[in-house]
Design a protein around this motif. Structure first.
Motif, PDB file in Angstrom:
ATOM      1  N   GLY A  38       0.823  -1.164  -0.145  1.00  0.00           N
ATOM      2  CA  GLY A  38      -0.080   0.086  -0.036  1.00  0.00           C
ATOM      3  C   GLY A  38       0.819   1.203   0.247  1.00  0.00           C
ATOM      4  N   GLY A  39       2.078   1.096  -0.133  1.00  0.00           N
ATOM      5  CA  GLY A  39       2.851   2.440  -0.153  1.00  0.00           C
ATOM      6  C   GLY A  39       4.203   2.281  -0.381  1.00  0.00           C
ATOM      7  N   ALA A  40       5.099   3.033   0.375  1.00  0.00           N
ATOM      8  CA  ALA A  40       6.720   3.181   0.108  1.00  0.00           C
ATOM      9  C   ALA A  40       7.094   3.896   1.321  1.00  0.00           C
ATOM     10  CB  ALA A  40       7.134   3.343  -1.250  1.00  0.00           C
ATOM     11  N   SER A  41       8.268   3.742   1.674  1.00  0.00           N
ATOM     12  CA  SER A  41       9.087   4.705   2.458  1.00  0.00           C
ATOM     13  C   SER A  41      10.138   5.290   1.545  1.00  0.00           C
ATOM     14  CB  SER A  41       9.887   3.893   3.485  1.00  0.00           C
ATOM     15  OG  SER A  41       9.011   3.097   4.542  1.00  0.00           O
ATOM     16  N   VAL A  42      10.322   6.617   1.460  1.00  0.00           N
ATOM     17  CA  VAL A  42      11.125   7.394   0.739  1.00  0.00           C
ATOM     18  C   VAL A  42      12.390   7.741   1.401  1.00  0.00           C
ATOM     19  CG1 VAL A  42      11.097   9.204  -0.972  1.00  0.00           C
ATOM     20  CG2 VAL A  42       9.124   8.073  -0.326  1.00  0.00           C
ATOM     21  N   PHE A  43      13.680   7.397   0.461  1.00  0.00           N
ATOM     22  CA  PHE A  43      14.994   7.495   1.342  1.00  0.00           C
ATOM     23  C   PHE A  43      15.789   8.647   0.245  1.00  0.00           C
ATOM     24  CE2 PHE A  43      13.773   3.745   2.869  1.00  0.00           C
ATOM     25  CZ  PHE A  43      13.975   3.762   4.398  1.00  0.00           C
ATOM     26  N   ARG A  44      16.244   9.546   0.637  1.00  0.00           N
ATOM     27  CA  ARG A  44      17.096  10.226   0.079  1.00  0.00           C
ATOM     28  C   ARG A  44      18.703   9.602   0.068  1.00  0.00           C
ATOM     29  NH1 ARG A  44      17.105  15.460   2.213  1.00  0.00           N
ATOM     30  NH2 ARG A  44      15.313  15.988   0.905  1.00  0.00           N
ATOM     31  N   VAL A  45      19.010   9.480  -0.875  1.00  0.00           N
ATOM     32  CA  VAL A  45      20.546   8.590  -1.126  1.00  0.00           C
ATOM     33  C   VAL A  45      21.756   9.571  -1.123  1.00  0.00           C
ATOM     34  CG1 VAL A  45      21.873   6.822  -2.171  1.00  0.00           C
ATOM     35  CG2 VAL A  45      19.272   6.820  -2.360  1.00  0.00           C
ATOM     36  N   ASP A  46      22.726   9.313  -0.407  1.00  0.00           N
ATOM     37  CA  ASP A  46      23.985  10.192  -0.442  1.00  0.00           C
ATOM     38  C   ASP A  46      25.120   9.336  -0.735  1.00  0.00           C
ATOM     39  OD1 ASP A  46      26.005  11.890  -0.251  1.00  0.00           O
ATOM     40  OD2 ASP A  46      25.815  12.281   2.147  1.00  0.00           O
ATOM     41  N   GLY A  47      25.740   9.392  -1.996  1.00  0.00           N
ATOM     42  CA  GLY A  47      26.743   8.608  -2.052  1.00  0.00           C
ATOM     43  C   GLY A  47      28.097   9.203  -2.265  1.00  0.00           C
ATOM     44  N   ASP A  48      28.055  10.369  -2.033  1.00  0.00           N
ATOM     45  CA  ASP A  48      29.088  11.355  -2.172  1.00  0.00           C
ATOM     46  C   ASP A  48      29.518  11.842  -0.992  1.00  0.00           C
ATOM     47  OD1 ASP A  48      31.059  12.724  -3.591  1.00  0.00           O
ATOM     48  OD2 ASP A  48      29.748  14.368  -3.859  1.00  0.00           O
ATOM     49  N   ASN A  49      29.888  11.316   0.058  1.00  0.00           N
ATOM     50  CA  ASN A  49      30.291  11.734   1.455  1.00  0.00           C
ATOM     51  C   ASN A  49      31.750  11.248   1.539  1.00  0.00           C
ATOM     52  OD1 ASN A  49      30.278   8.865   2.659  1.00  0.00           O
ATOM     53  ND2 ASN A  49      28.091   9.194   2.206  1.00  0.00           N
ATOM     54  N   ARG A  50      32.285  11.761   2.477  1.00  0.00           N
ATOM     55  CA  ARG A  50      33.664  11.738   2.905  1.00  0.00           C
ATOM     56  C   ARG A  50      34.009  10.162   3.226  1.00  0.00           C
ATOM     57  NH1 ARG A  50      35.653  13.324   8.605  1.00  0.00           N
ATOM     58  NH2 ARG A  50      33.426  12.993   9.484  1.00  0.00           N
TER      59      ARG A  50
END
Length: 139
Positions: free
Chosen positions: A15-27
């Protein structure tokens, strides 16, 4: 090898989703996923996670995902129906050529009720569509 990392990840659930912001450019050189929202497909609600404020880019990505997800679910539903037709044909062949009397006794009443119910719905819907078409042509 360069791998493209998407800006957002959608973890689907019933019935839906969880939304994640992805950060692949970190130290640290690892992927960080920060949950930013939850989506309820039934109601269309998008709830930010915690006290987070979603950006216009977040909303655009979420709305695009919702539209794509609806299209995917509609396609899957039609595929399920087409598979059901194939299964009904296979069932008819089984009943005619392979089923034993005992096997038929086990399933006949339930199959007949399900087929009667389906036929009733289809006939009612077809009659309504024909009536609507006739009304539109009469105008």
């Amino acid at each position: 090898m360069v791998v493209h990392v998407p800006d957002y990840f959608f973890r689907t659930r019933d019935g839906g989703a969880s939304v994640f912001r992805v950060d692949g450019d970190n130290r640290h050189g690892r992927l960080d996923m920060d949950q930013i929202a939850s989506i309820n497909m039934r109601t269309g609600d998008v709830r930010p996670n915690g006290d987070r404020v979603l950006t216009a880019e977040d909303h655009e990505a979420i709305n695009t995902w919702i539209a794509d997800r609806k299209e995917t679910l509609e396609w899957r539903q039609m595929d399920d129906i087409l598979r059901a037709i194939d299964q009904m044909n296979a069932t008819a062949h089984w009943a005619q050529s392979k089923a034993t009397d005992e096997q038929l006794d086990m399933v006949t009443d339930t199959l007949l009720m399900a087929m009667h119910d389906l036929r009733s719905v289809l006939v009612r819907k077809k009659a309504a569509a024909l009536s609507k078409d006739a009304d539109e042509k009469a105008r």
